[in-house]
Design a protein around this motif. Structure first.
Motif, PDB file in Angstrom:
ATOM      1  N   ILE A 171       0.836  -1.205   0.000  1.00  0.00           N
ATOM      2  CA  ILE A 171       0.000   0.000   0.000  1.00  0.00           C
ATOM      3  C   ILE A 171       0.872   1.256   0.000  1.00  0.00           C
ATOM      4  O   ILE A 171       0.560   2.249  -0.668  1.00  0.00           O
ATOM      5  CB  ILE A 171      -0.961  -0.009   1.199  1.00  0.00           C
ATOM      6  CG1 ILE A 171      -2.015  -1.109   1.016  1.00  0.00           C
ATOM      7  CG2 ILE A 171      -1.628   1.343   1.383  1.00  0.00           C
ATOM      8  CD1 ILE A 171      -2.881  -1.333   2.222  1.00  0.00           C
ATOM      9  N   LEU A 172       1.983   1.207   0.749  1.00  0.00           N
ATOM     10  CA  LEU A 172       2.879   2.355   0.764  1.00  0.00           C
ATOM     11  C   LEU A 172       3.555   2.555  -0.588  1.00  0.00           C
ATOM     12  O   LEU A 172       3.758   3.692  -1.032  1.00  0.00           O
ATOM     13  CB  LEU A 172       3.945   2.167   1.856  1.00  0.00           C
ATOM     14  CG  LEU A 172       3.460   2.181   3.308  1.00  0.00           C
ATOM     15  CD1 LEU A 172       4.632   1.971   4.253  1.00  0.00           C
ATOM     16  CD2 LEU A 172       2.741   3.478   3.646  1.00  0.00           C
ATOM     17  N   GLN A 173       3.916   1.445  -1.244  1.00  0.00           N
ATOM     18  CA  GLN A 173       4.614   1.540  -2.518  1.00  0.00           C
ATOM     19  C   GLN A 173       3.666   1.823  -3.680  1.00  0.00           C
ATOM     20  O   GLN A 173       4.054   2.463  -4.654  1.00  0.00           O
ATOM     21  CB  GLN A 173       5.394   0.249  -2.784  1.00  0.00           C
ATOM     22  CG  GLN A 173       6.559   0.027  -1.823  1.00  0.00           C
ATOM     23  CD  GLN A 173       7.287  -1.273  -2.101  1.00  0.00           C
ATOM     24  OE1 GLN A 173       6.752  -2.172  -2.775  1.00  0.00           O
ATOM     25  NE2 GLN A 173       8.501  -1.399  -1.578  1.00  0.00           N
ATOM     26  N   ARG A 174       2.444   1.312  -3.586  1.00  0.00           N
ATOM     27  CA  ARG A 174       1.468   1.507  -4.669  1.00  0.00           C
ATOM     28  C   ARG A 174       0.182   2.094  -4.096  1.00  0.00           C
ATOM     29  O   ARG A 174      -0.832   1.417  -3.992  1.00  0.00           O
ATOM     30  CB  ARG A 174       1.167   0.185  -5.381  1.00  0.00           C
ATOM     31  CG  ARG A 174       2.352  -0.421  -6.109  1.00  0.00           C
ATOM     32  CD  ARG A 174       1.902  -1.605  -6.978  1.00  0.00           C
ATOM     33  NE  ARG A 174       1.141  -2.585  -6.209  1.00  0.00           N
ATOM     34  CZ  ARG A 174      -0.051  -3.066  -6.584  1.00  0.00           C
ATOM     35  NH1 ARG A 174      -0.641  -2.622  -7.669  1.00  0.00           N
ATOM     36  NH2 ARG A 174      -0.655  -3.978  -5.835  1.00  0.00           N
ATOM     37  N   PRO A 175       0.212   3.355  -3.698  1.00  0.00           N
ATOM     38  CA  PRO A 175      -1.005   3.958  -3.137  1.00  0.00           C
ATOM     39  C   PRO A 175      -2.103   4.028  -4.185  1.00  0.00           C
ATOM     40  O   PRO A 175      -1.852   4.149  -5.378  1.00  0.00           O
ATOM     41  CB  PRO A 175      -0.542   5.354  -2.712  1.00  0.00           C
ATOM     42  CG  PRO A 175       0.643   5.637  -3.560  1.00  0.00           C
ATOM     43  CD  PRO A 175       1.314   4.315  -3.790  1.00  0.00           C
ATOM     44  N   GLY A 176      -3.315   3.960  -3.723  1.00  0.00           N
ATOM     45  CA  GLY A 176      -4.461   3.988  -4.631  1.00  0.00           C
ATOM     46  C   GLY A 176      -5.533   3.026  -4.162  1.00  0.00           C
ATOM     47  O   GLY A 176      -5.353   2.290  -3.181  1.00  0.00           O
ATOM     48  N   GLN A 177      -6.649   3.033  -4.847  1.00  0.00           N
ATOM     49  CA  GLN A 177      -7.780   2.183  -4.481  1.00  0.00           C
ATOM     50  C   GLN A 177      -7.796   0.942  -5.362  1.00  0.00           C
ATOM     51  O   GLN A 177      -8.268   0.982  -6.494  1.00  0.00           O
ATOM     52  CB  GLN A 177      -9.082   2.971  -4.615  1.00  0.00           C
ATOM     53  CG  GLN A 177      -9.128   4.216  -3.727  1.00  0.00           C
ATOM     54  CD  GLN A 177     -10.453   4.926  -3.807  1.00  0.00           C
ATOM     55  OE1 GLN A 177     -11.495   4.303  -3.991  1.00  0.00           O
ATOM     56  NE2 GLN A 177     -10.433   6.241  -3.665  1.00  0.00           N
ATOM     57  N   PHE A 178      -7.244  -0.143  -4.836  1.00  0.00           N
ATOM     58  CA  PHE A 178      -7.219  -1.430  -5.538  1.00  0.00           C
ATOM     59  C   PHE A 178      -8.202  -2.361  -4.838  1.00  0.00           C
ATOM     60  O   PHE A 178      -7.922  -2.874  -3.744  1.00  0.00           O
ATOM     61  CB  PHE A 178      -5.812  -2.022  -5.537  1.00  0.00           C
ATOM     62  CG  PHE A 178      -4.810  -1.208  -6.299  1.00  0.00           C
ATOM     63  CD1 PHE A 178      -4.668  -1.369  -7.670  1.00  0.00           C
ATOM     64  CD2 PHE A 178      -4.019  -0.258  -5.658  1.00  0.00           C
ATOM     65  CE1 PHE A 178      -3.747  -0.611  -8.381  1.00  0.00           C
ATOM     66  CE2 PHE A 178      -3.104   0.493  -6.355  1.00  0.00           C
ATOM     67  CZ  PHE A 178      -2.965   0.315  -7.727  1.00  0.00           C
ATOM     68  N   HIS A 179      -9.339  -2.600  -5.463  1.00  0.00           N
ATOM     69  CA  HIS A 179     -10.381  -3.405  -4.822  1.00  0.00           C
ATOM     70  C   HIS A 179      -9.927  -4.843  -4.627  1.00  0.00           C
ATOM     71  O   HIS A 179     -10.291  -5.488  -3.633  1.00  0.00           O
ATOM     72  CB  HIS A 179     -11.662  -3.355  -5.657  1.00  0.00           C
ATOM     73  CG  HIS A 179     -12.258  -1.983  -5.745  1.00  0.00           C
ATOM     74  ND1 HIS A 179     -12.907  -1.386  -4.681  1.00  0.00           N
ATOM     75  CD2 HIS A 179     -12.270  -1.072  -6.756  1.00  0.00           C
ATOM     76  CE1 HIS A 179     -13.314  -0.183  -5.046  1.00  0.00           C
ATOM     77  NE2 HIS A 179     -12.932   0.036  -6.296  1.00  0.00           N
ATOM     78  N   GLY A 180      -9.127  -5.376  -5.559  1.00  0.00           N
ATOM     79  CA  GLY A 180      -8.617  -6.733  -5.386  1.00  0.00           C
ATOM     80  C   GLY A 180      -7.750  -6.862  -4.152  1.00  0.00           C
ATOM     81  O   GLY A 180      -7.835  -7.864  -3.417  1.00  0.00           O
ATOM     82  N   ARG A 181      -6.923  -5.854  -3.904  1.00  0.00           N
ATOM     83  CA  ARG A 181      -6.073  -5.876  -2.711  1.00  0.00           C
ATOM     84  C   ARG A 181      -6.916  -5.776  -1.451  1.00  0.00           C
ATOM     85  O   ARG A 181      -6.632  -6.453  -0.443  1.00  0.00           O
ATOM     86  CB  ARG A 181      -5.078  -4.715  -2.782  1.00  0.00           C
ATOM     87  CG  ARG A 181      -4.042  -4.702  -1.679  1.00  0.00           C
ATOM     88  CD  ARG A 181      -2.968  -3.668  -1.970  1.00  0.00           C
ATOM     89  NE  ARG A 181      -3.516  -2.315  -2.070  1.00  0.00           N
ATOM     90  CZ  ARG A 181      -2.839  -1.274  -2.541  1.00  0.00           C
ATOM     91  NH1 ARG A 181      -1.611  -1.427  -2.980  1.00  0.00           N
ATOM     92  NH2 ARG A 181      -3.391  -0.072  -2.589  1.00  0.00           N
ATOM     93  N   ARG A 182      -7.944  -4.961  -1.471  1.00  0.00           N
ATOM     94  CA  ARG A 182      -8.827  -4.868  -0.306  1.00  0.00           C
ATOM     95  C   ARG A 182      -9.508  -6.201  -0.029  1.00  0.00           C
ATOM     96  O   ARG A 182      -9.562  -6.656   1.125  1.00  0.00           O
ATOM     97  CB  ARG A 182      -9.885  -3.789  -0.546  1.00  0.00           C
ATOM     98  CG  ARG A 182      -9.361  -2.372  -0.548  1.00  0.00           C
ATOM     99  CD  ARG A 182     -10.505  -1.397  -0.802  1.00  0.00           C
ATOM    100  NE  ARG A 182     -10.062  -0.018  -0.844  1.00  0.00           N
ATOM    101  CZ  ARG A 182     -10.853   1.011  -1.089  1.00  0.00           C
ATOM    102  NH1 ARG A 182     -12.140   0.806  -1.311  1.00  0.00           N
ATOM    103  NH2 ARG A 182     -10.383   2.242  -1.111  1.00  0.00           N
ATOM    104  N   LEU A 183     -10.046  -6.809  -1.084  1.00  0.00           N
ATOM    105  CA  LEU A 183     -10.765  -8.079  -0.904  1.00  0.00           C
ATOM    106  C   LEU A 183      -9.826  -9.186  -0.428  1.00  0.00           C
ATOM    107  O   LEU A 183     -10.224 -10.042   0.374  1.00  0.00           O
ATOM    108  CB  LEU A 183     -11.447  -8.479  -2.214  1.00  0.00           C
ATOM    109  CG  LEU A 183     -12.573  -7.549  -2.677  1.00  0.00           C
ATOM    110  CD1 LEU A 183     -13.085  -7.974  -4.049  1.00  0.00           C
ATOM    111  CD2 LEU A 183     -13.727  -7.553  -1.668  1.00  0.00           C
TER     112      LEU A 183
END
Length: 558
Positions: free
Chosen positions: A82-94
């Motif tokens: 999350i620190l390296q690739r900030p943004g809203q990634f729904h796959g990462r959240r799920l």
């Protein structure tokens, strides 16, 4: 409802509203940070309970313990991603949610009464996902929580033997998220309504300031013409008084326009390298007369540093800080200097005014807040200078710090400006140092839809020796000219961009252009699509207009 209950409800709604406003990159990072703390704590509690049970040799139990321990480095990797690739990634959240619920399912299903406290974490995670990511995630998280409860009841003997406990947990899992969902829905409606009201306010301020800028712009130009009309000393003094009053009103409208532009979200920083001393010199030049009228002076500690920022926005920030220092420390010197801090630079403005009491300092960056005590003299302004500075600093990734000691003075620091290697600057045009006679005979085509502004601008240009061909619309025919000065919004859906295209097409060469506008400067620059065209924001100071016109005249003669 009593006052205590109402206060509690206000705090709850305020907390929810804050969470809703901060959804996005910060929300996902916050959830990952909570996971980073919660997972090790749960492991420290659950693993000994499971290993201390009677069935510690079972394969499923060993797999559960191994999974819970392995989830600690997985949580670290999620947070790092999350620190390296900030943004809203729904796959990462799920992925994170699935692992959260799987870990809690294993802990509850493989344990008995000893692991029952894990349900608190289950409810917490469910609510946190909803509050951080929105109603859809809350519904999905609640469904996952029901799945955990159902599977735990199916596999765990202790849960099957206590149906009342299971029913209580199911009802809690149903009622609490449903109540939170209702609150989120209400807060979202209220938040959107507040945002609409705020945008409506911003649109009103922008339109009102633009409409009022036009006559003030005309008055400013007319007074400049009066000053050159051979007036007596008493009349010149009266013109000077009018000019000072116009400057105060102009600063007020500029603050209102800055706030409305920032509220609209249309301000996009244009980062570039530049010499910070150029910005300081420009702002000092613009404010030196105001400092002298207040009985003080501006002192500069020069710097050779180059920084990476938006020069226009940084100029606005420094302008507001110095203007405040002049107002609140009349008769005292104001010192402007730079200080290096590793790879960054800080611009400091220090005055020896009366200072600000400690109880007021936390509120100085709030909109419309002014330090007023009984019997204080009236000071112009509405308390928007420092709030604008703070918002611009956040937009640019800089910081602003205010330090003040009553009786000793105040220091405002604009810090965090990244330093870069010095660059070769373009040729500086210091028009004030060039002879005004260079404008004699300069042929100017002036296009302005406001009759009063058209007349005032034409009169001023003619007093400088220019030959002016003026029009309220894009002229179909006109004499050859050396310079085009046009307002940007010309009415009827026509803008200065079309005017430039028509005039350059008729002239068959890239005639120099000056654009004046009372609207958002960034929007106008984007629509013009030519960064070399000077853009003056109304109300334009006569000295500023003269400087630009003179520079164009000198370019033509070279």
């Amino acid at each position: 409802m009593n006052e205590a209950a109402m206060a509690w409800q206000d705090r709850v709604f305020g907390s929810f509203a804050y969470v809703l406003r901060s959804r996005g990159d910060d929300a996902e990072r916050g959830q990952a940070l909570v996971r980073l703390v919660l997972v090790p704590l749960l492991c420290l509690y659950v693993v000994p309970k499971l290993l201390g049970g009677e069935d510690r040799a079972e394969t499923w139990l060993k797999l559960t313990v191994a999974y819970l321990i392995a989830y600690i480095p997985v949580s670290v990797l999620l947070y790092r991603d999350i620190l390296q690739r900030p943004g809203q990634f729904h796959g990462r959240r799920l992925f994170g949610m699935a692992n959260d619920y799987l870990g809690m399912l294993l802990a509850l299903a493989m344990g008995g009464a000893a692991t029952l406290p894990v349900y608190a974490a289950l409810l917490w995670v469910t609510l946190a996902n909803g509050l951080r990511f929105g109603p859809r995630y809350l519904i999905g998280a609640t469904a996952a929580a029901f799945g955990v409860l159902g599977l735990t009841s199916y596999f765990n003997n202790y849960w099957r033997e206590n149906p009342d406990m299971v029913l209580t947990l199911v009802l809690t899992t149903m009622i609490v998220p449903a109540y939170v969902l209702t609150l989120i829905t209400q807060i979202q409606k209220a938040y959107h309504a507040a945002m609409e009201a705020n945008l409506a306010k911003s649109r009103f301020l922008a339109q009102a300031s633009h409409d009022l800028r036009q006559p003030i712009h005309a008055i400013s130009l007319f007074t400049s013409c009066l000053r050159d009309a051979g007036l007596g000393p008493r009349e010149v003094q009266m013109v000077d008084n009018i000019d000072r009053s116009l400057e105060s009103v102009s600063r007020l409208f500029k603050s209102l326009l800055d706030v409305s532009t920032l509220d609209s979200g249309r301000v996009t920083p244009k980062i570039e390298p530049f010499a910070v001393q150029q910005i300081v010199d420009d702002v000092v030049r613009q404010n030196s007369q105001a400092a002298e009228r207040a009985g003080g002076e501006l002192r500069v500690v020069r710097s050779s540093a180059w920084v990476q920022s938006d020069p226009s926005l940084l100029t606005t920030m420094l302008q507001n800080v110095i203007n405040n220092a002049i107002k609140y420390a009349p008769g005292r010197p104001v010192v402007i200097g730079c200080r290096r801090n590793g790879q960054t630079l800080a611009v400091e403005v220090f005055d020896r005014g009366p200072g600000v009491a400690a109880e007021h300092q936390p509120h100085l960056f709030e909109e419309f807040y002014q330090v007023r005590e009984r019997g204080d003299r009236d000071i112009e302004g509405v308390g928007l200078g420092l709030p604008i500075v703070k918002r611009l600093a956040a937009l640019l990734g800089h910081t602003v710090v205010l330090e003040s000691r009553p009786g000793h003075g105040t220091r405002v620091t604009l810090a965090g400006l990244p330093t870069v290697e010095p660059q070769f600057a373009e040729r500086e045009r210091v028009a004030q140092q060039r002879p005004v006679s260079a404008m004699d005979g300069l042929r100017v085509l002036l296009v302005e839809d406001d009759d009063a502004v058209l007349l005032a601008t034409a009169s001023l240009l003619e007093s400088w020796g220019c030959e002016v061909d003026k029009s309220t619309v894009i002229p179909e025919t006109f004499e050859d000219c050396d310079l085009l000065i046009t307002d940007y919004d010309l009415g009827g859906g026509v803008t200065g961009k079309e005017c430039i295209e028509v005039v350059r097409g008729v002239q068959q060469w890239n005639i120099p252009v000056v654009v004046m506008s009372g609207h958002d400067a960034d929007r106008v620059r984007d629509e013009l699509g030519d960064p070399d065209i000077p853009l003056l924001t109304k109300p334009v100071r006569p000295a500023e207009l003269r400087s630009v016109v003179l520079a164009s005249a000198l370019d033509l003669r070279e």
